[in-house]
Design an enzyme around this catalytic site. Structure first.
Site, PDB file in Angstrom:
ATOM      1  N   GLU A  62       0.660  -1.145   0.044  1.00 32.49           N
ATOM      2  CA  GLU A  62      -0.095  -0.040  -0.086  1.00 32.49           C
ATOM      3  C   GLU A  62       0.799   1.383   0.114  1.00 32.49           C
ATOM      4  O   GLU A  62       0.482   2.352  -0.467  1.00 32.49           O
ATOM      5  CB  GLU A  62      -0.813   0.079   1.213  1.00 32.49           C
ATOM      6  CG  GLU A  62      -2.003  -1.059   0.950  1.00 32.49           C
ATOM      7  CD  GLU A  62      -1.884  -2.200   1.609  1.00 32.49           C
ATOM      8  OE1 GLU A  62      -0.455  -2.660   2.064  1.00 32.49           O
ATOM      9  OE2 GLU A  62      -2.605  -3.182   1.704  1.00 32.49           O
ATOM     10  N   PHE A 124     -11.719  -7.127  14.377  1.00 30.49           N
ATOM     11  CA  PHE A 124     -10.560  -7.544  13.160  1.00 30.49           C
ATOM     12  C   PHE A 124     -10.437  -6.566  12.220  1.00 30.49           C
ATOM     13  O   PHE A 124     -11.032  -5.969  11.747  1.00 30.49           O
ATOM     14  CB  PHE A 124     -11.148  -8.938  12.781  1.00 30.49           C
ATOM     15  CG  PHE A 124     -10.200  -9.284  11.714  1.00 30.49           C
ATOM     16  CD1 PHE A 124      -8.878  -9.542  12.016  1.00 30.49           C
ATOM     17  CD2 PHE A 124     -10.108  -9.291  10.344  1.00 30.49           C
ATOM     18  CE1 PHE A 124      -7.916 -10.095  11.143  1.00 30.49           C
ATOM     19  CE2 PHE A 124      -9.366  -9.817   9.471  1.00 30.49           C
ATOM     20  CZ  PHE A 124      -8.199 -10.251   9.790  1.00 30.49           C
ATOM     21  N   GLN A 125      -8.855  -6.123  12.115  1.00 25.64           N
ATOM     22  CA  GLN A 125      -8.580  -4.901  11.142  1.00 25.64           C
ATOM     23  C   GLN A 125      -9.127  -3.608  11.457  1.00 25.64           C
ATOM     24  O   GLN A 125      -9.189  -2.973  10.540  1.00 25.64           O
ATOM     25  CB  GLN A 125      -8.643  -5.658   9.836  1.00 25.64           C
ATOM     26  CG  GLN A 125      -7.856  -6.755   9.476  1.00 25.64           C
ATOM     27  CD  GLN A 125      -7.670  -6.975   8.116  1.00 25.64           C
ATOM     28  OE1 GLN A 125      -8.656  -6.571   7.089  1.00 25.64           O
ATOM     29  NE2 GLN A 125      -6.395  -7.585   7.655  1.00 25.64           N
ATOM     30  N   LYS A 174     -17.547  -0.457   6.395  1.00 26.02           N
ATOM     31  CA  LYS A 174     -18.001  -1.394   5.373  1.00 26.02           C
ATOM     32  C   LYS A 174     -19.812  -1.514   5.105  1.00 26.02           C
ATOM     33  O   LYS A 174     -20.153  -1.582   4.203  1.00 26.02           O
ATOM     34  CB  LYS A 174     -17.627  -2.784   5.934  1.00 26.02           C
ATOM     35  CG  LYS A 174     -17.786  -3.953   4.766  1.00 26.02           C
ATOM     36  CD  LYS A 174     -17.128  -5.164   5.264  1.00 26.02           C
ATOM     37  CE  LYS A 174     -17.026  -6.107   3.860  1.00 26.02           C
ATOM     38  NZ  LYS A 174     -16.306  -7.469   4.416  1.00 26.02           N
ATOM     39  N   MET A 475      24.446   8.459   2.429  1.00 22.31           N
ATOM     40  CA  MET A 475      24.274   9.635   3.027  1.00 22.31           C
ATOM     41  C   MET A 475      24.477   9.518   4.484  1.00 22.31           C
ATOM     42  O   MET A 475      25.067  10.651   5.319  1.00 22.31           O
ATOM     43  CB  MET A 475      23.007  10.496   2.900  1.00 22.31           C
ATOM     44  CG  MET A 475      22.864  11.963   3.185  1.00 22.31           C
ATOM     45  SD  MET A 475      21.287  12.538   2.624  1.00 22.31           S
ATOM     46  CE  MET A 475      21.977  13.318   1.255  1.00 22.31           C
TER      47      MET A 475
HETATM   48  C1  LIG Z   1      12.282   5.407   5.167  1.00 19.20           C
HETATM   49  C2  LIG Z   1      13.516   6.386   5.543  1.00 19.20           C
HETATM   50  N1  LIG Z   1      14.337   5.568   6.456  1.00 19.20           N
HETATM   51  C3  LIG Z   1      15.383   6.115   6.962  1.00 19.20           C
HETATM   52  C4  LIG Z   1      15.873   7.495   6.320  1.00 19.20           C
HETATM   53  C5  LIG Z   1      17.056   8.047   6.571  1.00 19.20           C
HETATM   54  N2  LIG Z   1      18.179   8.009   5.491  1.00 19.20           N
HETATM   55  C6  LIG Z   1      18.353   9.336   4.825  1.00 19.20           C
HETATM   56  S1  LIG Z   1      19.367   8.799   3.478  1.00 19.20           S
HETATM   57  C7  LIG Z   1      19.678   7.305   3.899  1.00 19.20           C
HETATM   58  C8  LIG Z   1      20.775   6.556   3.500  1.00 19.20           C
HETATM   59  C9  LIG Z   1      20.184   6.277   1.855  1.00 19.20           C
HETATM   60  O1  LIG Z   1      21.082   5.055   1.418  1.00 19.20           O
HETATM   61  P1  LIG Z   1      20.897   5.006  -0.052  1.00 19.20           P
HETATM   62  O2  LIG Z   1      19.586   4.549  -0.639  1.00 19.20           O
HETATM   63  O3  LIG Z   1      21.694   3.632  -0.552  1.00 19.20           O
HETATM   64  O4  LIG Z   1      21.368   5.912  -0.772  1.00 19.20           O
HETATM   65  P2  LIG Z   1      22.848   6.713  -0.915  1.00 19.20           P
HETATM   66  O5  LIG Z   1      23.007   7.707   0.227  1.00 19.20           O
HETATM   67  O6  LIG Z   1      23.777   5.577  -0.520  1.00 19.20           O
HETATM   68  O7  LIG Z   1      23.057   7.198  -2.251  1.00 19.20           O
HETATM   69  C10 LIG Z   1      18.934   6.879   5.089  1.00 19.20           C
HETATM   70  C11 LIG Z   1      18.923   5.778   5.990  1.00 19.20           C
HETATM   71  C12 LIG Z   1      14.905   8.017   5.434  1.00 19.20           C
HETATM   72  N3  LIG Z   1      15.091   9.071   4.538  1.00 19.20           N
HETATM   73  N4  LIG Z   1      13.981   7.290   4.742  1.00 19.20           N
END
Ligand SMILES: Cc1ncc(C[n+]2csc(CCOP(=O)(O)OP(=O)(O)O)c2C)c(N)n1
Length: 563
Positions: A62, A124-125, A174, A475
Site C-alpha cells: 500500500e 478484526f483489522q 463497510k 548519506m
Molecule cells: C524511510 C527512511 N528511513 C531512513 C531514512 C534516513 N536516511 C536518509 S538517506 C539514507 C541512506 C540512503 O541510502 P541509499 O538509498 O543507499 O542512498 P545513498 O545515500 O547511498 O545514495 C537514510 C537511511 C530515510 N530518509 N527514509
C-alpha cells in the site's frame, strides 16, 4: 483472514449501493488511474470497480499505492487517488500520505473501515484511521451514511486541490459501502476568486524597482500552482536571476542563463552566495525550510523579502516579509510591472556560476556518479522525467541533471522518503506514457519498495531504473564521517543481493556496470530498451556529495572537497 461479507438487503427502487456511489464519484472527479490493494473492509468498493471506467493499478504494497498516486498527481496536476483496506492497509498508506502532505501534493486517500456497529470494539483489522491520519492530512472524512458519499467525495477533491494542495482522507465503514442510498444531484461549487490586493502589488513593485541585487527564491509551490509560465514571463521581463529549492527545480529551466542553481544544504556555492549578497529576495512558493536556509538567522542577511504563497499561514511564519501575497501566484506575478536594472548583478552571479561550476574529471577508472548522471540527462533530453529516492544519489540528480519543467523532477523533498523512486516512476509513467521516465535509486532505498518490480512487469511499464550501488547507506555514512568522528554505525550493505539477478527473477531486463568505460554503452542500452530495465551501477563507497552545509550553519559555510 477476510471478514465475512454478508450480501446487503435488497435495495428499494431508485436506490444504489454505497460502493457504486464511490465508483461513480471517482469517475465524476475525472480520475483515470487509481492505485490500491484490496482487503476485507474495502471489498464492496473492489466489487463495484469491475465494469467501471476507472483503471485500477494493483501495487504490491500500500505504501507504493500512495507514493505512485503522489507522483501521478505531481505530473498531471490532478489529485492522485489511493485505496486500501482498514487496519494494516491503512497504516501502510501512512508514509505515502505524509509524503504528499509534506510536499503539498493533492491526493484523495480512501480506506475501508470496519462496520460502524463494530467501531471502537477492537474488531478484526480495526484501527482508528481517522485519528492516526489527523496530523498528516489536510482534511478527513469518516462517512456514516451512504447518502453522504457523493458530496463527501466532491468536497474531498475540492479540498485536496484548492489553495495549498494536500491529501484528504475518506474512511469508509463497510456497512456504508454495503448500504443503499438514493442518487442525489450534487450542488456545483464555484471557486471564489481571491481578491487581489493592489496596494501590495504597488509596494512590491516599489521594492523591485529600488533593488540593485534582486533574487528569486523559487520553491515547489510554483509547480503546484502551475505558475511556471507566469514565472518565466516575469523572468523574461525583468532578467532577475533566480535560485531554486530542491522542489523548485525546473520551474525555471536549469539551462536558463538567469538560473544560478539550487540553494541550501547541498546547493551550489554560486546560489548560496547570491542569497548572501542579494538586497531583495522574492520568495515564490517556498517556505524557508531549514534544508534551504541553513541557519535561518544568517539567511539572506542583507535582503528585504517579498513572499508569494498559496498558503497565508506561510507568509511571515519563519522570516518577516516586507510585502506578502497569499493566494494566486500567477495573478501576483503578472501584476508586477517594475523594470529593475539588473544587468551588472546578473553578470556577477553568472560569473560566479561559471567560476564554481562542478567538475567531472574525477581521477581513476571507477564510475563517478555525477558524471554518469549528467551524461544520462543530456542524452535523455528535455522531455525526460527523473524520479529519485533519498540519499547521496538524490542530491547528485538535483545537482547534475537538467530539468526544463518542474514535472521533470519528482523527489520526496519534505519527508525524505526512501522508497519513493520506483513507485513514483510508476505514477509518472501512467501520467505521461510517452515520456522517458528514469528512476535513480540507491541500494538502501531500492530495497524499500523492491516488490514494485512486479507492478512494472505486470503493466509493462518501461521504467528505466539506475541503481547507484555504493553498498552503503551513503548519506548516513557521510554524516558519520563528518559529524560522528568516522564511527560508522550500521551503514554497511555489502551483503546486498545480486540486484540484476533479482530484477531478472521479477522478469525485468537488467545489467551491471562498474567501470568508466562501460558508462556510454550502459546509458545507450538503458535508453534504447523498450520495456522496464535496471542498470545496476557499482561506485566507490567513499564517494560523498559536495558541497555540504553542516546542520545549523549559515549557507556560506559550505564544506567542499575536490580531488
Ligand atoms: C524511510 C527512511 N528511513 C531512513 C531514512 C534516513 N536516511 C536518509 S538517506 C539514507 C541512506 C540512503 O541510502 P541509499 O538509498 O543507499 O542512498 P545513498 O545515500 O547511498 O545514495 C537514510 C537511511 C530515510 N530518509 N527514509
Amino acid at each position: 483472514m477476510l471478514s465475512p461479507a454478508p450480501r446487503p438487503p435488497a435495495p428499494l427502487p431508485q436506490q444504489v449501493l454505497g460502493a457504486q456511489l464511490v465508483v461513480e464519484a471517482l469517475e465524476a472527479a475525472g480520475s483515470e488511474y487509481i492505485f490500491g490493494y484490496p482487503g476485507g473492509a474495502i471489498m464492496p468498493v473492489y466489487d463495484a470497480l469491475t465494469g467501471s471506467s476507472l483503471k485500477h493499478i494493483l501495487v504490491r504494497h500500500e505504501q507504493a499505492a500512495a507514493l505512485a498516486a503522489d507522483a501521478y498527481a505531481r505530473v498531471t496536476g490532478q489529485a492522485g487517488v489511493c485505496l486500501a483496506t482498514s487496519g494494516p492497509g491503512a497504516t501502510n498508506l501512512i508514509t505515502g500520505i505524509a509524503n504528499a502532505f509534506m510536499d503539498s501534493v493533492p491526493m484523495v486517500a480512501i480506506t475501508g473501515q470496519v462496520p460502524t456497529t463494530l467501531m471502537g470494539t477492537d474488531a478484526f483489522q480495526e484501527i482508528d484511521t481517522f485519528g492516526l491520519m489527523m496530523p498528516i492530512v489536510k482534511h478527513s472524512f469518516l462517512v456514516r451514511d451512504p447518502a453522504d458519499i457523493p458530496h463527501v467525495f466532491a468536497e474531498a477533491f475540492r479540498i485536496a486541490t484548492m489553495g495549498r494542495p494536500g491529501p484528504v482522507l475518506i474512511d469508509l465503514p463497510k456497512n456504508v459501502t454495503n448500504g443503499f442510498a438514493t442518487r442525489a444531484e450534487l450542488p456545483v461549487h464555484q471557486p471564489k476568486a481571491i481578491a487581489f490586493d493592489s496596494d501590495a502589488v504597488a509596494a512590491a513593485d516599489a521594492l523591485i524597482a529600488a533593488a540593485v541585487k534582486p533574487l528569486l527564491y523559487v520553491g515547489g509551490g510554483v509547480a503546484m500552482a502551475r505558475a511556471e509560465d507566469a514565472l518565466r514571463r516575469f523572468v523574461a521581463r525583468t532578467a532577475i536571476p533566480s535560485v531554486a529549492t530542491l522542489k523548485g527545480l525546473g520551474s525555471i529551466p536549469t539551462d536558463d542563463p538567469t538560473f544560478i542553481g539550487m540553494l541550501g544544504m547541498h546547493g551550489s556555492r554560486a546560489a548560496n552566495i547570491a542569497v548572501e549578497e542579494c538586497d531583495l529576495l522574492i520568495c515564490i512558493g517556498a517556505r524557508f525550510d531549514d534544508r534551504a536556509t541553513g541557519k535561518l538567522a544568517s539567511f539572506a542577511p542583507n535582503a528585504k523579502v517579498i513572499h508569494l504563497d498559496a498558503d497565508p499561514s506561510e507568509i511571515g511564519k519563519l522570516r518577516r516579509a516586507e510585502v506578502g501575497f497569499a493566494g494566486d501566484i500567477v495573478a501576483a506575478l503578472d501584476g508586477f510591472s517594475a523594470q529593475p536594472h539588473v544587468g551588472d548583478w546578473l553578470a556577477h552571479c553568472q560569473g560566479r556560476k561559471r567560476l564554481w561550476a562542478p567538475r567531472y574529471d574525477a581521477p581513476g577508472q571507477g564510475i563517478y556518479a555525477p558524471a554518469l548522471l549528467k551524461t544520462l540527462a543530456d542524452k535523455a533530453g528535455d522531455g525526460a522525467i527523473f524520479t529519485c529516492d533519498v540519499g547521496l544519489h538524490q542530491m547528485w540528480v538535483a545537482q547534475h541533471c537538467r530539468f526544463s519543467r518542474p514535472q521533470a523532477h519528482l523527489t520526496s523533498g519534505g519527508l525524505g522518503t526512501m522508497g519513493y523512486g520506483v513507485p513514483a516512476g510508476i505514477g509518472a509513467l501512467l501520467a505521461e506514457p510517452d515520456a522517458t521516465v528514469i528512476t535513480v535509486s540507491g541500494d538502501g532505498s531500492f530495497m524499500m519498495n523492491i516488490q514494485e518490480l512486479a507492478t512494472l512487469r505486470r503493466y509493462r511499464l518501461p521504467l528505466k531504473i539506475v541503481l547507484i550501488d555504493n553498498s552503503q547507506l551513503g548519506m548516513v555514512r557521510q554524516w558519520q564521517e563528518l559529524f560522528f568522528e568516522e564511527n560508522f554505525s550500521e551503514i554497511d550493505l555489502s551483503d546486498n543481493p545480486a540486484f540484476s539477478e533479482v530484477a531478472h527473477a521479477f522478469g525485468i531486463e537488467a545489467f551491471t556496470i562498474d567501470c568508466r568505460d562501460e558508462v556510454a554503452g550502459g546509458i545507450a542500452r538503458l535508453l534504447g530498451t523498450g520495456g522496464p530495465i535496471l542498470m545496476h551501477v557499482r561506485i566507490d563507497p567513499r564517494e560523498n556529495v559536495w558541497p555540504l552545509v553542516p546542520p545549523n550553519s549559515p549557507n556560506v559555510e559550505m564544506l567542499e572537497k575536490r580531488w
